[in-house]
Every structure is written in C-alpha cells, then in structure tokens.
Design an enzyme around this catalytic site. Structure first.
Site, PDB file in Angstrom:
ATOM      1  CG  ASP A   1      -2.164   0.924   0.921  1.00  0.00           C
ATOM      2  OD1 ASP A   1      -2.074   1.770   0.005  1.00  0.00           O
ATOM      3  OD2 ASP A   1      -3.186   0.814   1.627  1.00  0.00           O
TER       4      ASP A   1
HETATM    5  C1  BGC Z   1      -4.986   3.302  -0.111  1.00  0.00           C
HETATM    6  C2  BGC Z   1      -5.053   2.309  -1.242  1.00  0.00           C
HETATM    7  C3  BGC Z   1      -4.834   3.000  -2.550  1.00  0.00           C
HETATM    8  C4  BGC Z   1      -3.498   3.717  -2.506  1.00  0.00           C
HETATM    9  C5  BGC Z   1      -3.142   4.449  -3.774  1.00  0.00           C
HETATM   10  C6  BGC Z   1      -3.728   4.158  -0.176  1.00  0.00           C
HETATM   11  O1  BGC Z   1      -3.786   5.206   0.723  1.00  0.00           O
HETATM   12  O2  BGC Z   1      -5.049   2.642   1.123  1.00  0.00           O
HETATM   13  O3  BGC Z   1      -6.289   1.644  -1.228  1.00  0.00           O
HETATM   14  O4  BGC Z   1      -4.904   2.083  -3.605  1.00  0.00           O
HETATM   15  O5  BGC Z   1      -3.511   4.661  -1.466  1.00  0.00           O
HETATM   16  O6  BGC Z   1      -3.949   5.540  -3.950  1.00  0.00           O
END
Ligand code: BGC
Length: 722
Positions: A262
């Site tokens: 993530d």
């Molecule tokens: C989120 C993800 C997301 C990623 C990219 C993170 O803060 O938890 O679900 O895909 O950001 O935007």
C-alpha cells in the site's frame, strides 16, 4: 548458381531471423520459459529498479529490453484521474474522466455474481483504455464495525458473500489484460491508527472470517496481484509479513503474482527483502520528504537493497524471485500480444453502472405500500436533503473518481417525472453551513414537507472526513448534521415520508418507526439518480439485500460489545473471534434493526419446503438441497434465496447460521422455480487451529433457507457419518 545464392541467403537469413525474436518475447513459449529468459538478461541494477516506484503511480520497466513501465490506478469504483508525477494533486488533464460505478457495498448488495462480472469487465475496459497495468482493487476487508470509514469500498461482513462476489470482479478486470490488485491484505478493518495498529486475532477468525475472500480471489479469481495492508499482524507490517505473505499467501494458496505495497506501507528494507513484498509504492512521494530530489532511489527496496547486495550482505535469491513475479505481471498484461484495447465512457458502461446501481438498492421498509410512487396519485413531491444534490463519486480518499457526469438524485427524479408533477427541493441541512443557517434550512424544509403529497428525504452520509472516508473513522453511529431531528420533524408534518439513504455504512435510525418507507441507496456513481428514480417510481422492482447488519445501537455490534475497537493505537484485539456481524446477533439473540440479507421487493415470494436428496452423507460427499420459490405477488421481481448452515454437534463453538449458498432468481407473477444448491465439504467444515486444517465433523447439521438471515422459511436436517 542462382540456387547456390538462394541457399546461401537462406542460410544467413535464417539464424538472423531466429535471433530477431528472443524467447521472452515469443508469446508461443510457456510463460515460465519467457520469465527465465528475461530474468537472465537483466542486470542487478535493472532488477532492483523494477521493485520500486519511479513516480506516484508508476514503476520502471526495462527500456533496453522493451519491457514497459508499470502503471497503477485506483480503483475500485472508477479509474482515478491522473495525478502529478510526484504528488497526490490531480494533474489537471481534461481527458481523464471516467464512468463512476456504484461503490462496492452496492455491488455486494446485488448478491448477483453476474453483476460483479459486468462491473469487473466494464471497469477493466476503462483501465485498459487508459493504459493501466494494474487496477488497485477490489477491496474485500470484512465489515467489522460500522465506524470503519472505508466500509463503502468493501463487500460486507460475510466471508462467503464477499468471496462469491470478488471472484467474477477479478476475472472481469483481468480479461482486459489489466491486473486486479485485491486489497488490503489483511486485517485492515479500521482506518483509525491504520499505520500503527497490530491486530491480534485468533487463527479461527483469521481463516474463517478475514481470509476467505482473499483466498477465493487468488485461487478462483486467479488475481495477478494483491496489495499489502497498512496495519501490522504478529508485530510485522502486513506489506512485509512472513505469516501473511510467505506462509499463507504463497505457501498455502500458491499465489504466483505480485505483492504491491500500500502507498507508504513499507517500513523496513530487510523485512521487505525477506517477507514477501515485490513492489514498493508511495513510501514518500513529493521528492521532499526525504530531503532530496532522488527520493525514489531512497526507497527501502531501492539503493538500500542494492547496497546490501553489492556489499555481499544479502544474496540475490529473493531479488530473482521478486523479479520473476514482476515479469509474470508484465507478460500477463502489457506484453500480452492478445491484450484487447479497452473502451471508456461507452454507452455500455453507463448502462452497466445503472443496472448495478438499481440491483444493489435495498428496500429496507415499505409500510402501507408507500412505494412505488404512483404518479396518478400525487401532484406535488417535496425532495429534502443535501444528498439529493451532492455528487458522491468525488472525495472519500483514493477511491474518488472524476466522473464525466453524475446524475444526482434530484435530477434523476425530475427527469423521471418530467413536467407531470411538481417537485420542490429544500436542502433541509447543509454539511458546510453554520448552526443558524442550518436552523433556517430545517424550518424551510418542514414547511415544504407540509404542503406536499409525498416527501422524499434524501440524506445519509457523504465522503467528508469522519463519514464514508479513507484515513479516518466515523465518530458516531448517528447520522451527522442533525438529520435525526429533521427526519423526525418531517414525519410529524407529513406521514407520507420516504427516507432514501445515500451512504455506505450502517447508522442509527431512532426515527424508523415514524418513516413508512426506507430505501438504502448506497453510492451509486455516475447513474445514481436514475437508479434511485427507477426504484422509487417502480420502473425497477428492488432486489438488493443487505451485505451487513444494521445494529439498533453501536454496542450491539460485537467489536463494540467487547470494547475491542479501535484499540490503543498500538494494538487491537479482535475479542469477538469468529462472531462477526450476524453471527454475533444470532448467538446473543440480539435483534438487529435490519438483518444481514434483508431486503424487500414490490412483489412477494412464497417459499415451499426444502427437500434433500440424502439424509445421511460421508464427510466427502455432496448433498443437494431443493426448494420451490413462487412469486406470489402481481409483478415481476427477483429474490435472493439464501442458504445457511448450522453444525448442531460440534467440538468447537460454531455460529448458529453461516451463509453457504445464495441464488438470485427472477420470477414472473405466479411463476414457481425450483432452486437447487449443492452443499459439500467446504460448506460444512470449520478451521481447527490445532490441526491447522479444515475439518467436517460427523454429526447432525441443519440447513436453513430463507429470505434474510433473520427470516428463515424452511429448514431440514441431515447427518454426516464417519
Ligand atoms: C490506499 C489504497 C490506494 C493507494 C493508492 C492508499 O492510501 O489505502 O487503497 O490504492 O492509497 O492511492
């Protein structure tokens, strides 16, 4: 002479021609052969470069070998607008609008895997058109508490429902040569303290509740990538976690795809090397946080890794494994010569968004047949509530979409009634205005309600902070902006009141007895208003069912009953174990406001008696369950027939009901259909922590079939013999 020359030319040209197509580029060769061929051509530097971001949403390929860059996009409700190379801010493109599909709770509420396939296929086509390698979604974290700000992005509280719904989504996306990235693996069930909280959960709850949807996505959906979660498990961050990634995901499930971190979920180079992470994103992204313009080189899996290899501190075994997986991703996506081209903003996609939205809307209550609205009987409609005019595909965090247009509910309603009847609108409250402004909005709304034949209250939550929003949780189980008082006041002046609730979470309804009709409309995306109007005016007969329970009060929810949320910032212990959602309500005999699986229709369905093809089976046998369902009303409609299992003699505590089958059937008035289910080992077994396996214990089982978890219409028992 000619012959000799020809022979000579042929002899020279043939090897040259053969050389033109290296094995890794030869699509006729098996995937693994191509992977090994590409791997041996790469330098260590090129390999390390592939492991981490080069921008906010991309990582490098290998230009020298024609291996393209990897481009990621959110996900999961629409293709995210482009952001700047180094920042979260939007890049300001004018050609990056998309179709916003309904939020995943709405998809789950369709209880229809065909809708999931349609969703995956459609959003996958949009991702492909925008030339993305990986779609960051879908999310399948289990709904543990109504306060989780991200529940709207997930598929509800039940592992079986989430499993059945995630598989077609993944398959639909990947048909387009775009990888699905199933997230957030695992145990990311709250937003508050999401980077620091270590989840303590027993093995049964882990395997029976929190992992099945991920497992189904990997083993049945064949997901090509998965995203590690922010939180910790057994003291290690989930993005580089020996237990979750090496032992379970790869060891037990045989996952051969890529683990993507993530954004900002990587914390340690050594753990990232050994504990299963393949691609690191978002560790810092503005080029400043680490004090230098080459911040990407400072990622945990960048220079620090290369230095360890060069100095001999670590070998290249893990590096090669990671790169193999990334190469597989390339061959499955950007380097697949048969990859389709995709499409965007197509009439088919708008139609898909509308159908999914319509099928997901849940009719929670309809006393006195207030709905559907008969246009011949009303002259004036009052529409009240801020959500009638608020675009909801925006905001809420990473799932936000830049929909080319969004039909808000008021627009959908006005379009439907055209000039046939008068529609007055009053906001009733404002999420941004002061107390005094809100007081006068309240007064005006009550006045408007008084003079109308029917009141459509359109409220709920929104995507603001502490509502349905990433990064933070809700602060209260009650609706915001004093809506409870407003709804109660509206009900006093006009008993013909319909509450249409736009949100992705459960909430208290102290007013539910005063409001004859309640519609749970979720976040419907681009076509939200049309879908709502279709249901309100009876163009569409509602057939959605709740994918999670609505407790009367927050303490009725298991995590809250144990005071086991949100933990102390460092730890949260899932004390309720396997008794999540309706499993807890059933065990404690707590009556929910609206139960898991609940949802009404404008017609009615009669359930006949269950028949089983056997009364006794062996633990490896299947049993066939048949039940006739009749549409006993006078209009066409669809019913979700739900099958629950109860293990009546078990050595470990088991829930009184566990969903193990469902089928959505569409019936004409008076029509009867026999619905069949095949129940086998998977439906009957539970996870034993001691033996670390799934077992079916001999003894008596009950099969319960009904229209909701709290509305069982027929049951039967059978025995499993040794
Ligand atoms: C989120 C993800 C997301 C990623 C990219 C993170 O803060 O938890 O679900 O895909 O950001 O935007």
């Amino acid at each position: 002479m000619k012959k000799v020359l020809f022979g000579f030319a042929f002899a020279v040209a043939l090897p040259l021609f053969a050389q033109q197509k290296p094995v890794y580029l030869d699509a006729s060769k098996p995937l693994e052969v191509r992977v090994e061929d590409a791997l041996k051509r790469l330098t260590v530097e090129e390999k390390v470069a592939m492991l981490h971001a080069q921008s906010k949403f991309s990582s490098p390929g290998v230009p020298r070998l024609g291996i393209p860059e990897f481009w990621m996009t959110d996900g999961p409700h629409g293709i995210r607008p482009e952001v700047l190379w180094d920042e979260w801010n939007q890049a300001g493109w004018t050609n990056d609008s998309c179709v916003a599909f309904p939020a995943l709770t709405c998809l789950a509420a369709t209880w229809n895997p065909e809708m999931s396939m349609l969703y995956g296929k459609s959003i996958g086509e949009e991702a492909r058109y925008r030339n993305k390698t990986v779609l960051l979604g879908p999310g399948v974290n289990i709904y543990r508490t109504p306060l989780n700000g991200r529940n709207f992005e997930y598929m509800g509280e039940d592992p079986y429902l989430a499993s059945r719904m995630v598989v077609p989504y993944v398959q639909g996306v990947q048909q387009n040569g775009v990888a699905a990235c199933v997230k957030h693996y695992a145990l990311n069930n709250q937003e508050i303290n999401r980077h620091t909280t270590n989840v303590i959960v027993d093995d049964r709850a882990l395997y029976e509740i929190y992992l099945p949807a991920f497992k189904a996505a990997v083993q049945e959906g064949k997901a090509w990538s998965i995203m590690g979660a922010y939180n910790l498990y057994k003291g290690q961050h989930a993005c580089h976690n020996q237990y979750l990634l090496n032992d379970i995901l790869r060891g037990e499930w045989g996952f051969d795809g890529v683990v993507v971190s993530d954004w900002g979920g990587t914390h340690d180079t050594d753990q990232a090397i050994t504990n299963g992470l393949d691609m690191e994103f978002g560790s810092w992204t503005d080029g400043l946080a680490n004090g230098s313009s080459n911040a990407y080189d400072n990622y945990y899996l960048a220079m620090p890794y290369l230095e360890r290899i060069k100095s001999g501190k670590v070998g290249t075994k893990e590096l090669d494994e990671k790169v193999r997986r990334i190469l597989r991703l390339a061959f499955r996506t950007t380097m697949d010569v048969n990859r389709p081209f995709g499409s965007i903003l197509s009439p088919e996609h708008y139609e898909a968004a509308r159908r999914i939205g319509e099928e997901g809307i849940v009719l929670l209550q309809n006393k006195g047949g207030v709905l559907p609205i008969d246009l011949n009987k009303v002259k004036k409609i009052a529409v009240i509530g801020e959500n009638a005019v608020k675009m909801m595909s925006r905001d809420g965090g990473s799932s936000e979409a830049k929909s080319k247009y969004e039909v808000v509910p008021l627009e959908g309603i006005r379009k439907y009634v055209a000039d046939r009847i008068e529609v007055d609108y009053q906001p009733g409250y404002s999420s941004t205005a002061s107390k005094s402004v809100n007081d006068s909005l309240h007064t005006e709304a009550v006045k408007a309600a008084k003079g109308a034949d029917i009141v459509l209250y359109i409220g709920g939550m929104n995507k603001n902070l502490h509502m349905d929003c990433e990064g933070v949780d809700r602060e209260s189980y009650n609706l915001p902006y004093e809506q409870d008082a407003l709804i109660a006041d509206l009900s006093v002046v006009n008993p013909s009141l319909v509450a249409v609730m736009v949100c992705g979470n459960a909430y208290a309804m102290p007013w539910h007895k005063k409001v004859p009709a309640i519609v749970q409309a979720w976040y419907g995306g681009t076509e939200a208003g049309n879908a709502i109007a279709d249901v309100l005016f009876g163009e569409v007969n509602p057939s959605g069912k709740l994918p999670f329970s609505f407790p009367v009060k927050i303490e009725d929810n298991a995590a809250h009953a144990f005071n086991a949320y949100p933990g102390d910032g460092e730890t949260v212990e899932y004390k309720e174990g396997i008794f999540v959602g309706y499993r807890w309500f059933e065990k404690e005999k707590i009556k929910p406001l609206f139960a898991f699986g609940h949802g009404l229709s404008y017609t009615s369905f009669d359930y006949g008696k269950i028949t089983l093809d056997k009364k006794t089976i062996k633990s490896t046998d299947n049993i066939t369950v048949t039940i006739p369902i009749t549409n006993s009303g006078n209009r066409e409609g669809a019913e979700v027939v739900q099958l629950y299992i109860m293990d009546m003699e078990s050595s470990l505590p088991r829930p009184l009901k566990e969903l193990k089958g469902f089928k959505k059937v569409n019936l004409a008035p008076g029509e009867t259909v026999k619905v069949n289910f095949t129940i086998g080992k998977e439906a009957l077994s539970f996870y034993t922590p001691e033996r670390h396996e799934w077992v079916v214990e001999p003894g008596k089982f009950q099969i319960l079939v009904g229209t909701a978890s709290d509305d069982i219409r027929s049951s039967a028992t059978f025995r499993v013999e040794r």
